[in-house]
Scaffold this motif. Structure first.
Motif, PDB file in Angstrom:
ATOM      1  N   TRP A  35      64.078   7.118 -35.414  1.00 42.89           N
ATOM      2  CA  TRP A  35      65.224   7.113 -34.505  1.00 42.89           C
ATOM      3  C   TRP A  35      66.496   7.519 -35.237  1.00 42.89           C
ATOM      4  O   TRP A  35      67.332   8.237 -34.699  1.00 42.89           O
ATOM      5  CB  TRP A  35      65.402   5.732 -33.863  1.00 42.89           C
ATOM      6  CG  TRP A  35      64.328   5.440 -32.870  1.00 42.89           C
ATOM      7  CD1 TRP A  35      63.279   4.591 -33.031  1.00 42.89           C
ATOM      8  CD2 TRP A  35      64.172   6.014 -31.575  1.00 42.89           C
ATOM      9  NE1 TRP A  35      62.489   4.595 -31.926  1.00 42.89           N
ATOM     10  CE2 TRP A  35      63.016   5.461 -30.997  1.00 42.89           C
ATOM     11  CE3 TRP A  35      64.903   6.941 -30.848  1.00 42.89           C
ATOM     12  CZ2 TRP A  35      62.574   5.812 -29.738  1.00 42.89           C
ATOM     13  CZ3 TRP A  35      64.455   7.286 -29.583  1.00 42.89           C
ATOM     14  CH2 TRP A  35      63.313   6.720 -29.051  1.00 42.89           C
ATOM     15  N   CYS A  71      66.458  11.268 -35.580  1.00 34.71           N
ATOM     16  CA  CYS A  71      66.709  11.919 -34.285  1.00 34.71           C
ATOM     17  C   CYS A  71      68.177  11.814 -33.879  1.00 34.71           C
ATOM     18  O   CYS A  71      68.768  12.793 -33.401  1.00 34.71           O
ATOM     19  CB  CYS A  71      65.818  11.310 -33.203  1.00 34.71           C
ATOM     20  SG  CYS A  71      64.101  11.760 -33.367  1.00 34.71           S
ATOM     21  N   VAL A  72      68.783  10.661 -34.066  1.00 39.56           N
ATOM     22  CA  VAL A  72      70.192  10.487 -33.705  1.00 39.56           C
ATOM     23  C   VAL A  72      71.073  11.337 -34.611  1.00 39.56           C
ATOM     24  O   VAL A  72      72.031  11.966 -34.147  1.00 39.56           O
ATOM     25  CB  VAL A  72      70.583   8.993 -33.777  1.00 39.56           C
ATOM     26  CG1 VAL A  72      72.078   8.804 -33.691  1.00 39.56           C
ATOM     27  CG2 VAL A  72      69.897   8.222 -32.662  1.00 39.56           C
ATOM     28  N   ASP A  75      70.845  14.875 -33.490  1.00 39.47           N
ATOM     29  CA  ASP A  75      71.514  15.045 -32.207  1.00 39.47           C
ATOM     30  C   ASP A  75      73.030  15.104 -32.373  1.00 39.47           C
ATOM     31  O   ASP A  75      73.712  15.779 -31.615  1.00 39.47           O
ATOM     32  CB  ASP A  75      71.125  13.904 -31.269  1.00 39.47           C
ATOM     33  CG  ASP A  75      71.521  14.178 -29.841  1.00 39.47           C
ATOM     34  OD1 ASP A  75      71.336  15.320 -29.382  1.00 39.47           O
ATOM     35  OD2 ASP A  75      72.008  13.249 -29.174  1.00 39.47           O
ATOM     36  N   LYS A 114      72.437  26.139 -26.066  1.00 41.60           N
ATOM     37  CA  LYS A 114      72.328  24.684 -25.909  1.00 41.60           C
ATOM     38  C   LYS A 114      71.949  24.319 -24.485  1.00 41.60           C
ATOM     39  O   LYS A 114      71.190  23.377 -24.266  1.00 41.60           O
ATOM     40  CB  LYS A 114      73.654  24.006 -26.277  1.00 41.60           C
ATOM     41  CG  LYS A 114      73.901  23.901 -27.750  1.00 41.60           C
ATOM     42  CD  LYS A 114      75.201  23.176 -28.016  1.00 41.60           C
ATOM     43  CE  LYS A 114      75.516  23.119 -29.485  1.00 41.60           C
ATOM     44  NZ  LYS A 114      76.770  22.423 -29.743  1.00 41.60           N
ATOM     45  N   HIS A 131      68.131  22.368 -23.376  1.00 42.86           N
ATOM     46  CA  HIS A 131      67.959  21.081 -22.703  1.00 42.86           C
ATOM     47  C   HIS A 131      67.086  21.182 -21.465  1.00 42.86           C
ATOM     48  O   HIS A 131      66.779  20.181 -20.850  1.00 42.86           O
ATOM     49  CB  HIS A 131      69.313  20.486 -22.332  1.00 42.86           C
ATOM     50  CG  HIS A 131      70.066  19.983 -23.519  1.00 42.86           C
ATOM     51  ND1 HIS A 131      69.730  18.808 -24.145  1.00 42.86           N
ATOM     52  CD2 HIS A 131      71.105  20.492 -24.221  1.00 42.86           C
ATOM     53  CE1 HIS A 131      70.538  18.617 -25.158  1.00 42.86           C
ATOM     54  NE2 HIS A 131      71.378  19.634 -25.240  1.00 42.86           N
TER      55      HIS A 131
END
Length: 99
Positions: free
Chosen positions: A48, A51-52, A55, A94, A98
């Motif tokens: 996590w 991933c954060v 991001d 981007k 998504h």
């Protein structure tokens, strides 16, 4: 989930019949052994964190990129239009990423 697995097996069976293979070989590994069920990996706290961090990289790079556009135009000997186009292209990519 079971319905999706059944659809996948049905599709593999139909493809195997078209190619003249038996149904068991459609689910076999290259070694000839039957394919094992897929196991969902467990996400740990550091997954996590990675991933954060990834991001947060996108907005940070855009925020540091925009104020430096005039200097980039001079350094790269280009026009302001072309430099602004890179930001628009970035936003389009981007947006599609998504989807």
């Amino acid at each position: 989930m079971d319905e999706q697995r059944d659809n996948t097996k049905l599709t593999a069976s139909l493809l195997a019949e078209e190619e003249g293979l038996n149904k068991e070989s459609a689910f076999a590994e290259p070694s000839g052994e039957p394919a094992a069920d897929w196991v969902v990996p467990e996400l740990r706290w550091y997954h996590w964190l990675i991933c954060v961090s990834l991001d947060m990289l996108g907005p940070f790079s855009t925020d540091s990129y925009i104020p430096n556009l005039p200097e980039m135009v001079d350094d790269l000997h280009t026009t302001a239009f072309m430099a602004g186009l890179t930001i628009q292209l970035n936003w389009i990519v981007k947006g599609f990423a998504h989807v």
